[in-house]
Design a protein around this motif. Structure first.
Motif, PDB file in Angstrom:
ATOM      1  N   LEU A 185     107.551  -0.691   3.373  1.00 35.91           N
ATOM      2  CA  LEU A 185     106.394  -1.783   3.791  1.00 35.91           C
ATOM      3  C   LEU A 185     105.515  -2.184   2.478  1.00 35.91           C
ATOM      4  N   ALA A 186     105.426  -0.903   1.702  1.00 36.43           N
ATOM      5  CA  ALA A 186     104.436  -0.874   0.495  1.00 36.43           C
ATOM      6  C   ALA A 186     104.925  -1.784  -0.582  1.00 36.43           C
ATOM      7  N   GLU A 187     106.537  -2.142  -0.462  1.00 38.20           N
ATOM      8  CA  GLU A 187     107.016  -2.921  -1.230  1.00 38.20           C
ATOM      9  C   GLU A 187     107.001  -4.232  -0.764  1.00 38.20           C
ATOM     10  N   LYS A 188     107.350  -4.373   0.561  1.00 40.63           N
ATOM     11  CA  LYS A 188     107.661  -5.677   0.977  1.00 40.63           C
ATOM     12  C   LYS A 188     106.260  -6.457   1.482  1.00 40.63           C
ATOM     13  N   VAL A 189     105.421  -5.938   1.671  1.00 35.66           N
ATOM     14  CA  VAL A 189     103.958  -6.776   1.730  1.00 35.66           C
ATOM     15  C   VAL A 189     103.638  -7.666   0.697  1.00 35.66           C
TER      16      VAL A 189
ATOM     17  N   GLN B 180     105.131  -8.401  -1.753  1.00 39.94           N
ATOM     18  CA  GLN B 180     106.172  -9.390  -2.100  1.00 39.94           C
ATOM     19  C   GLN B 180     106.120 -10.505  -1.275  1.00 39.94           C
ATOM     20  N   LEU B 181     105.914 -10.443  -0.002  1.00 37.64           N
ATOM     21  CA  LEU B 181     105.568 -11.621   0.780  1.00 37.64           C
ATOM     22  C   LEU B 181     104.349 -12.327   0.407  1.00 37.64           C
ATOM     23  N   SER B 182     103.429 -11.421   0.172  1.00 30.37           N
ATOM     24  CA  SER B 182     102.088 -12.056  -0.159  1.00 30.37           C
ATOM     25  C   SER B 182     102.098 -13.228  -1.426  1.00 30.37           C
ATOM     26  N   ALA B 183     103.085 -12.537  -2.397  1.00 31.16           N
ATOM     27  CA  ALA B 183     103.053 -13.055  -3.596  1.00 31.16           C
ATOM     28  C   ALA B 183     103.808 -14.478  -3.566  1.00 31.16           C
ATOM     29  N   GLU B 184     104.631 -14.470  -2.435  1.00 34.78           N
ATOM     30  CA  GLU B 184     105.520 -15.582  -2.135  1.00 34.78           C
ATOM     31  C   GLU B 184     104.661 -16.921  -1.293  1.00 34.78           C
ATOM     32  N   GLY B 185     103.392 -16.496  -0.872  1.00 34.97           N
ATOM     33  CA  GLY B 185     102.482 -17.294  -0.404  1.00 34.97           C
ATOM     34  C   GLY B 185     102.391 -17.231   0.976  1.00 34.97           C
ATOM     35  N   CYS B 186     102.770 -16.184   1.783  1.00 37.73           N
ATOM     36  CA  CYS B 186     102.482 -15.903   3.270  1.00 37.73           C
ATOM     37  C   CYS B 186     101.123 -15.250   3.435  1.00 37.73           C
ATOM     38  N   SER B 187     100.599 -15.841   4.429  1.00 41.66           N
ATOM     39  CA  SER B 187      99.396 -15.371   4.832  1.00 41.66           C
ATOM     40  C   SER B 187      99.431 -13.952   5.509  1.00 41.66           C
ATOM     41  N   GLN B 188      98.351 -13.186   5.518  1.00 41.26           N
ATOM     42  CA  GLN B 188      98.284 -12.136   6.180  1.00 41.26           C
ATOM     43  C   GLN B 188      98.958 -12.114   7.537  1.00 41.26           C
ATOM     44  N   ARG B 189      98.492 -12.855   8.371  1.00 39.41           N
ATOM     45  CA  ARG B 189      98.972 -12.951   9.865  1.00 39.41           C
ATOM     46  C   ARG B 189     100.451 -13.394   9.875  1.00 39.41           C
ATOM     47  N   GLN B 190     100.823 -14.144   8.967  1.00 45.01           N
ATOM     48  CA  GLN B 190     102.284 -14.215   8.670  1.00 45.01           C
ATOM     49  C   GLN B 190     103.090 -13.205   8.344  1.00 45.01           C
TER      50      GLN B 190
ATOM     51  N   THR C  96      96.932  -2.905   8.869  1.00 43.85           N
ATOM     52  CA  THR C  96      97.916  -2.302   8.095  1.00 43.85           C
ATOM     53  C   THR C  96      98.147  -3.232   6.713  1.00 43.85           C
ATOM     54  N   VAL C  97      98.452  -4.499   7.050  1.00 43.56           N
ATOM     55  CA  VAL C  97      98.613  -5.536   6.083  1.00 43.56           C
ATOM     56  C   VAL C  97      97.473  -5.537   4.931  1.00 43.56           C
ATOM     57  N   ASN C  98      96.558  -5.419   5.541  1.00 41.75           N
ATOM     58  CA  ASN C  98      95.205  -5.733   4.644  1.00 41.75           C
ATOM     59  C   ASN C  98      95.099  -4.296   3.939  1.00 41.75           C
ATOM     60  N   ARG C  99      95.427  -3.251   4.479  1.00 40.82           N
ATOM     61  CA  ARG C  99      95.257  -2.000   3.745  1.00 40.82           C
ATOM     62  C   ARG C  99      96.111  -1.812   2.633  1.00 40.82           C
ATOM     63  N   LEU C 100      97.522  -2.279   2.664  1.00 43.28           N
ATOM     64  CA  LEU C 100      98.729  -2.075   1.836  1.00 43.28           C
ATOM     65  C   LEU C 100      98.522  -3.340   0.600  1.00 43.28           C
ATOM     66  N   LEU C 101      97.683  -4.366   1.034  1.00 40.97           N
ATOM     67  CA  LEU C 101      97.603  -5.305  -0.059  1.00 40.97           C
ATOM     68  C   LEU C 101      96.434  -4.822  -0.893  1.00 40.97           C
ATOM     69  N   LYS C 102      95.454  -3.949  -0.354  1.00 43.56           N
ATOM     70  CA  LYS C 102      94.483  -3.534  -1.152  1.00 43.56           C
ATOM     71  C   LYS C 102      94.508  -2.245  -2.222  1.00 43.56           C
ATOM     72  N   GLY C 103      96.058  -1.854  -1.670  1.00 38.81           N
ATOM     73  CA  GLY C 103      96.408  -0.536  -2.255  1.00 38.81           C
ATOM     74  C   GLY C 103      95.812   0.607  -1.999  1.00 38.81           C
TER      75      GLY C 103
END
Length: 367
Positions: A333-337, A339-349, A360-367
């Motif tokens: 998940l730490a790798e995939k989240v 990656q998807l964000s960089a591809e333009g996906c929203s946190q909800r998507q 969990t998405v928010n936490r992983l994006l903040k590192g």
């Protein structure tokens, strides 16, 4: 790899193969001809048939294969050593080759075979890189004891790219050209052990069944004709599930590579300590499995008298060095989240796609 028939191989290769076999070179006729009729007597003698007991009697007369690297690799075997990048494959392979050249053990793993001439085909390191790995600072070419680091039976072959255009008739390095050149050196030097670092440099087709079949048939033919013991280094693809034990499926390329091998072993990195390595038997024909899932060999890469090598100490179950299922999931998940964000996906998507909460998405994006 081009699929040359005998009549279609480049002249340079055919001349070299004739020299290796000590026979006059006779140019092949280029015109396609009807193959001669099969000899019935030759067909009848393709198989030798005895009773099972007779084969046992003949087996008793055969010399027993000696260990080259403990139970991992025996004389006259085609063996694979595979692992991920930066795990120490080349370091261990050079250490094994140098020990065989002396007729001595590698760490605590015995070599019961007599000292042999070893040809190490190095497609990885440059001259300077090899020098730095095994040189004593301030005293070139010597160890602390004043002796040279390598036995004179250990011979290293380095690929001469400058000579490639002159030797090669195509636009890329041809497997047949490289193997024929190695075969010439083996015959010239009288080497009985060949180590290839690594198979990706002979890999025009190792990912597909046809290419892998051609390569393994060629290596096995060399092994039989010149009575060689062959160790081939290979990579592993990125593991889909790092919580699973290392297995046959972790060898990069076609499954035929492993099918044609006599033995194989691998190096893993412990999840508990990035400096800790473990070695595990994957396939064996000359012995039973000694170092499997429940008894891998532990070791670290260290400098001993300024020579980089493995120092082995202890055994343990492989499970102690793997990620748990939860840890593996979190790492993925730490790798995939991101990656998807960089591809333009929203946190909800991202949350919906991966089946995880927005927090969990928010936490992983903040590192």
């Amino acid at each position: 790899m081009p699929d040359y028939s005998t009549s279609e191989r480049p002249t340079a290769i055919e001349k070299l193969r004739a020299e290796i076999r000590g026979i006059p070179y006779r140019p092949a006729k280029r015109k396609k001809q009807t193959p001669p009729p099969l000899d019935p007597m030759a067909i009848r003698s393709l198989f030798t048939v005895y009773t099972g007991n007779r084969w046992m009697e003949l087996g008793d007369r055969e010399p027993e294969a000696k260990m080259l690297f403990g139970e991992f690799w025996y004389q006259h075997e085609l063996c694979f050593l595979f692992a991920n990048t930066n795990t120490g494959k080349s370091i261990l392979a050079v250490q094994i080759g140098n020990a065989i050249a002396r007729g001595s053990k590698t760490g605590r793993f015995p070599c019961t075979a007599p000292a042999a001439k070893v040809l190490y085909a190095d497609f990885e390191l440059s001259t300077l890189q090899f020098h730095k790995r095994y040189n004593k600072p301030g005293n070139p070419g010597e160890t602390d004891s004043g002796s040279t680091p390598f036995n004179d039976n250990f011979l290293r072959a380095q690929f001469n790219t400058a000579n490639l255009l002159e030797a090669n008739t195509g636009d890329m390095v041809d497997d047949e050209l490289l193997l024929t050149s190695l075969e010439y050196r083996i015959q010239q030097l009288g080497a009985t052990v060949l180590i290839i670092d690594n198979i990706s440099c002979l890999g025009a087709g190792t990912g597909n069944a046809a290419g892998a079949l051609r390569l393994m048939q060629r290596l096995n033919a060399m092994r039989v004709e010149h009575k060689l013991s062959i160790l081939v280094l290979a990579h592993t693809p990125k593991r889909r599930n790092p919580a699973l034990p290392l297995s046959v499926g972790d060898l990069h390329g076609s499954k035929l590579l492993m099918n044609f091998a006599d033995s194989a072993f691998t190096i893993g990195i412990s999840n508990t300590d990035n400096s800790l390595r473990y070695i595990k038997q994957i396939k064996q024909r000359s012995t039973h499995q000694v170092y499997g899932d429940d008894n891998v060999c532990l070791g670290r890469i260290q400098k001993h008298r300024h020579i980089l090598q493995f120092r082995f100490d202890g055994n343990s179950p492989e499970s102690q060095h793997l990620l748990t299922a939860a840890q593996a999931r979190n790492r993925q998940l730490a790798e995939k989240v991101p990656q998807l964000s960089a591809e333009g996906c929203s946190q909800r998507q991202i949350s919906e796609q991966l089946g995880i909460g927005l927090g969990t998405v928010n936490r992983l994006l903040k590192g």
